[in-house]
Design an enzyme around this catalytic site. Structure first.
Site, PDB file in Angstrom:
ATOM      1  N   LYS A 160       0.840  -1.207   0.000  1.00  0.00           N
ATOM      2  CA  LYS A 160       0.000   0.000   0.000  1.00  0.00           C
ATOM      3  C   LYS A 160       0.870   1.251   0.000  1.00  0.00           C
ATOM      4  O   LYS A 160       0.642   2.192  -0.764  1.00  0.00           O
ATOM      5  CB  LYS A 160      -0.903  -0.010   1.242  1.00  0.00           C
ATOM      6  CG  LYS A 160      -1.430   1.357   1.650  1.00  0.00           C
ATOM      7  CD  LYS A 160      -2.281   1.308   2.901  1.00  0.00           C
ATOM      8  CE  LYS A 160      -1.567   1.501   4.198  1.00  0.00           C
ATOM      9  NZ  LYS A 160      -1.233   2.889   4.563  1.00  0.00           N
ATOM     10  N   ASN A 161       1.876   1.269   0.869  1.00  0.00           N
ATOM     11  CA  ASN A 161       2.654   2.502   1.040  1.00  0.00           C
ATOM     12  C   ASN A 161       3.638   2.760  -0.099  1.00  0.00           C
ATOM     13  O   ASN A 161       4.245   3.830  -0.152  1.00  0.00           O
ATOM     14  CB  ASN A 161       3.363   2.494   2.400  1.00  0.00           C
ATOM     15  CG  ASN A 161       2.373   2.672   3.539  1.00  0.00           C
ATOM     16  OD1 ASN A 161       1.208   2.987   3.301  1.00  0.00           O
ATOM     17  ND2 ASN A 161       2.820   2.468   4.768  1.00  0.00           N
ATOM     18  N   CYS A 184      -3.956  12.624  13.643  1.00  0.00           N
ATOM     19  CA  CYS A 184      -4.666  11.357  13.536  1.00  0.00           C
ATOM     20  C   CYS A 184      -4.406  10.540  14.784  1.00  0.00           C
ATOM     21  O   CYS A 184      -3.709  10.989  15.689  1.00  0.00           O
ATOM     22  CB  CYS A 184      -4.317  10.610  12.261  1.00  0.00           C
ATOM     23  SG  CYS A 184      -2.783   9.758  12.318  1.00  0.00           S
ATOM     24  N   ARG A 199       1.423  14.372  13.367  1.00  0.00           N
ATOM     25  CA  ARG A 199       1.691  14.213  11.933  1.00  0.00           C
ATOM     26  C   ARG A 199       1.824  15.535  11.166  1.00  0.00           C
ATOM     27  O   ARG A 199       1.036  15.832  10.256  1.00  0.00           O
ATOM     28  CB  ARG A 199       0.652  13.292  11.302  1.00  0.00           C
ATOM     29  CG  ARG A 199       0.528  11.994  12.085  1.00  0.00           C
ATOM     30  CD  ARG A 199      -0.096  10.897  11.319  1.00  0.00           C
ATOM     31  NE  ARG A 199       0.712  10.413  10.222  1.00  0.00           N
ATOM     32  CZ  ARG A 199       0.383   9.396   9.455  1.00  0.00           C
ATOM     33  NH1 ARG A 199      -0.715   8.749   9.665  1.00  0.00           N
ATOM     34  NH2 ARG A 199       1.169   9.016   8.473  1.00  0.00           N
ATOM     35  N   ASP A 203       5.509   0.579  11.969  1.00  0.00           N
ATOM     36  CA  ASP A 203       4.283  -0.078  11.507  1.00  0.00           C
ATOM     37  C   ASP A 203       4.203  -1.552  11.925  1.00  0.00           C
ATOM     38  O   ASP A 203       3.216  -2.231  11.627  1.00  0.00           O
ATOM     39  CB  ASP A 203       4.132   0.070   9.984  1.00  0.00           C
ATOM     40  CG  ASP A 203       3.861   1.518   9.581  1.00  0.00           C
ATOM     41  OD1 ASP A 203       3.532   2.330  10.469  1.00  0.00           O
ATOM     42  OD2 ASP A 203       3.984   1.836   8.383  1.00  0.00           O
ATOM     43  N   ARG A 240      -8.498  -0.225   5.245  1.00  0.00           N
ATOM     44  CA  ARG A 240      -7.655   0.817   4.650  1.00  0.00           C
ATOM     45  C   ARG A 240      -6.353   0.236   4.096  1.00  0.00           C
ATOM     46  O   ARG A 240      -5.805   0.776   3.137  1.00  0.00           O
ATOM     47  CB  ARG A 240      -7.307   1.874   5.697  1.00  0.00           C
ATOM     48  CG  ARG A 240      -8.481   2.648   6.176  1.00  0.00           C
ATOM     49  CD  ARG A 240      -8.022   3.809   6.983  1.00  0.00           C
ATOM     50  NE  ARG A 240      -7.014   4.568   6.247  1.00  0.00           N
ATOM     51  CZ  ARG A 240      -6.367   5.597   6.730  1.00  0.00           C
ATOM     52  NH1 ARG A 240      -6.600   6.006   7.939  1.00  0.00           N
ATOM     53  NH2 ARG A 240      -5.468   6.230   6.000  1.00  0.00           N
TER      54      ARG A 240
HETATM   55  C1  EPZ Z   1       4.677   6.930   6.421  1.00  0.00           C
HETATM   56  O1  EPZ Z   1       4.005   8.023   7.014  1.00  0.00           O
HETATM   57  C2  EPZ Z   1       3.712   5.766   6.422  1.00  0.00           C
HETATM   58  N1  EPZ Z   1       2.525   6.136   5.653  1.00  0.00           N
HETATM   59  C3  EPZ Z   1       3.327   5.411   7.850  1.00  0.00           C
HETATM   60  O2  EPZ Z   1       2.534   4.235   7.808  1.00  0.00           O
HETATM   61  C4  EPZ Z   1       4.606   5.085   8.643  1.00  0.00           C
HETATM   62  O3  EPZ Z   1       4.261   4.868   9.999  1.00  0.00           O
HETATM   63  C5  EPZ Z   1       5.591   6.244   8.533  1.00  0.00           C
HETATM   64  O4  EPZ Z   1       5.842   6.577   7.152  1.00  0.00           O
HETATM   65  C6  EPZ Z   1       6.931   5.935   9.184  1.00  0.00           C
HETATM   66  O5  EPZ Z   1       7.513   4.830   8.561  1.00  0.00           O
HETATM   67  C7  EPZ Z   1       2.506   5.987   4.337  1.00  0.00           C
HETATM   68  O6  EPZ Z   1       3.468   5.562   3.721  1.00  0.00           O
HETATM   69  C8  EPZ Z   1       1.257   6.359   3.642  1.00  0.00           C
HETATM   70  P1  EPZ Z   1       7.068  10.262   8.061  1.00  0.00           P
HETATM   71  P2  EPZ Z   1       4.616   9.485   6.860  1.00  0.00           P
HETATM   72  O7  EPZ Z   1       6.923  11.529   7.329  1.00  0.00           O
HETATM   73  O8  EPZ Z   1       5.293   9.612   5.562  1.00  0.00           O
HETATM   74  C9  EPZ Z   1       7.864  13.599  11.433  1.00  0.00           C
HETATM   75  C10 EPZ Z   1       0.608   2.912   8.107  1.00  0.00           C
HETATM   76  O9  EPZ Z   1       0.191   2.327   9.144  1.00  0.00           O
HETATM   77  N2  EPZ Z   1       7.556  14.595  10.407  1.00  0.00           N
HETATM   78  O10 EPZ Z   1       8.185   9.340   7.692  1.00  0.00           O
HETATM   79  O11 EPZ Z   1       3.544  10.441   7.199  1.00  0.00           O
HETATM   80  C11 EPZ Z   1       6.633  12.811  11.864  1.00  0.00           C
HETATM   81  O12 EPZ Z   1       5.895  13.505  12.849  1.00  0.00           O
HETATM   82  C12 EPZ Z   1       1.133   4.325   8.182  1.00  0.00           C
HETATM   83  O13 EPZ Z   1       0.613   2.367   6.985  1.00  0.00           O
HETATM   84  C13 EPZ Z   1       7.718  15.932  10.689  1.00  0.00           C
HETATM   85  O14 EPZ Z   1       8.121  16.315  11.807  1.00  0.00           O
HETATM   86  O15 EPZ Z   1       5.704   9.460   8.032  1.00  0.00           O
HETATM   87  C14 EPZ Z   1       7.259  11.513  12.368  1.00  0.00           C
HETATM   88  O16 EPZ Z   1       7.690  11.725  13.680  1.00  0.00           O
HETATM   89  C15 EPZ Z   1       0.887   4.952   9.523  1.00  0.00           C
HETATM   90  N3  EPZ Z   1       7.424  16.848   9.713  1.00  0.00           N
HETATM   91  C16 EPZ Z   1       8.492  11.337  11.468  1.00  0.00           C
HETATM   92  O17 EPZ Z   1       8.742  12.633  10.894  1.00  0.00           O
HETATM   93  C17 EPZ Z   1       7.011  16.468   8.470  1.00  0.00           C
HETATM   94  O18 EPZ Z   1       6.787  17.342   7.632  1.00  0.00           O
HETATM   95  C18 EPZ Z   1       8.356  10.336  10.358  1.00  0.00           C
HETATM   96  O19 EPZ Z   1       7.172  10.609   9.610  1.00  0.00           O
HETATM   97  C19 EPZ Z   1       6.854  15.106   8.194  1.00  0.00           C
HETATM   98  C20 EPZ Z   1       7.134  14.177   9.173  1.00  0.00           C
END
Ligand code: EPZ
Length: 422
Positions: free
Chosen positions: A22-23, A116, A121, A306, A398
């Protein structure tokens, strides 16, 4: 709403194939906006988030057709550059259309994703990166309003490793002028897959799988006649954990074990019995209890956040104490309280969970709070004595393709019922 009614204690047996990721599919679908002409993406999982992204592309004006495990996306008719609140609120990955719309059409209006169930996020890194490429961005009435003339390559150092920000900035940079360098980039396999797709349609991106990506902007990208997405490593880990907790005898196949290296190391330390193959793993029954093994969630190749919930479920019945530290999301222990309703001994201290293994869990009514928490509660229910009812399983739709059918084919005894039926 539906609930899962799980009759615990059945050992899983048989073989089960992992679906597409999915991701990885989500950013690849957004990347199709960049192409001139149709792209065909294969091996996609038919889950709700993919349908939501398909709907969003249609709202933008693209043509989206589903055919078995393929999706055909023709972006040439896009005339609308606005991702509405109604869709973004149901799926945060909608933010992936921001970079492509901006770089191809010079404008994008995308609803701000809210918080969420797993935490705040933020998307500041996405926006800062796009500004560094020359976009002007303002937030008004809950929408990100982004405009630009031709984006221009730049060097961007991400404050934090972010899968989403790496993807959004990279998608925008493919059609920018000059070279963009993203430092402290995400190394997740889903980013690598998106790069492989982009390069297959004419992009010039080097450094996939490292923390430095070098993107040389190109004038245009062509459509793809067929690109297969990678298998879903998180689904694979979920099925493996389900098999292990029931002391089952299961072959989980059709995924890349090298995407789960640390997970398998941790399983080995715990005493689980398994044999790795090129594209699968045999899980064997074992007699005694597993040993509690600590994990800290970290960006790839660290232990995936995850899989944290599923690991916690497994550790509730391991012997000794397990410490799980969640460093990615600030609120991703909602499943712990539900597992406690099943008899698990879990103490939460900030971002750390301390689990003292119990000999057995007992079935209870529990409530799922997000996609992976749902999976964890189902895993726990499979081993618990008696009946476990997992409510709000719509979260599962989802991101897990046919999880009920897959578990049932392995001999799990689960009924899917209306929540209202007592
Ligand atoms: C992706 O989310 C995945 N979603 C998430 O999977 C997964 O948990 C996550 O990566 C971490 O591996 C999808 O791929 C659709 P990040 P993403 O940006 O991209 C911080 C699932 O269950 N951050 O890597 O949103 C954030 O708060 C989902 O399938 C900022 O501070 O995650 C977090 O602490 C849930 N500012 C860290 O970075 C930003 O602008 C990593 O988040 C962006 C992120």
């Amino acid at each position: 709403m539906k609930k899962f009614v799980i009759y615990g204690g059945k050992k899983l047996k048989g073989k089960v194939k992992v679906s597409g990721s999915k991701n990885a599919t989500l950013p690849i679908m957004a990347a199709c906006i960049l192409a001139d002409g149709q792209s065909v993406i294969s091996d996609i999982p038919l889950v709700q988030d993919i349908k939501t992204m398909g709907k969003l592309l249609e709202v933008l004006g693209a043509t989206v057709e589903y055919q078995d495990k393929n999706i055909k996306i023709t972006p040439d008719t896009i005339k609308n550059y606005k991702a509405p609140y109604e869709l973004v609120k149901t799926m945060r990955a909608s933010i992936y259309v921001l970079g492509p719309l901006l770089t191809k059409y010079g404008q994008a209006i995308v609803s701000m994703p809210g918080g969420c169930a797993i935490g705040l996020r933020p998307i500041d890194l996405h926006l800062k990166g796009l500004e560094k490429l020359g976009a002007s961005i303002k937030i008004e009435h809950g929408y990100i309003i982004a405009k630009s003339k031709k984006l221009k390559g730049n060097t961007i150092v991400l404050d934090k490793v972010s899968l989403g920000a790496t993807i959004n900035i990279m998608l925008a940079a493919t059609l920018a002028s000059g070279t963009t360098i993203i430092k402290n980039a995400s190394k997740e396999p889903e980013v690598v897959d998106t790069i492989n797709f982009l390069n297959s349609i004419g992009a010039d991106i080097q450094g996939a799988g490292t923390d430095t990506l070098i993107i040389k902007g190109v004038r245009n990208l062509k459509g793809s006649q067929g690109y297969s997405v990678i298998p879903d490593r998180i689904e694979a880990a979920t099925l493996i954990t389900a098999a292990i907790i029931t002391k089952g005898d299961v072959f989980v196949y059709g995924f890349k074990p090298e995407h789960l290296t640390l997970f398998f190391e941790k399983l080995k330390e715990s005493g689980a019995k398994f044999k790795l193959e090129n594209s699968g793993v045999h899980i064997f029954p074992y007699k005694s209890r597993l040993k509690g093994i600590d994990v800290i969630t970290e960006p790839y190749p660290g232990f995936p956040t995850d899989i944290q919930a599923q690991w916690m479920a497994l550790m509730t019945v391991a012997s000794g104490r397990t410490i799980i530290k969640e460093t990615i999301w600030e609120n991703r222990f909602m499943h712990a309280l539900e597992l406690a309703r099943m008899g698990a001994d879990i103490k939460i201290d900030g971002n750390t969970a301390i689990i003292t293994g119990v000999k057995k869990l007992t079935g209870a009514n529990v409530m799922a709070s997000d996609l992976r928490a749902s999976a964890a509660l189902i895993i726990a229910g499979l081993t618990a004595e008696g009946i476990t009812e997992v409510r709000r399983i719509y979260h599962l739709d989802r991101g897990y393709e046919n999880l009920y059918q897959k578990l049932a084919s392995l001999g799990a005894k689960i009924d899917v019922m209306d929540e209202s039926i007592i």
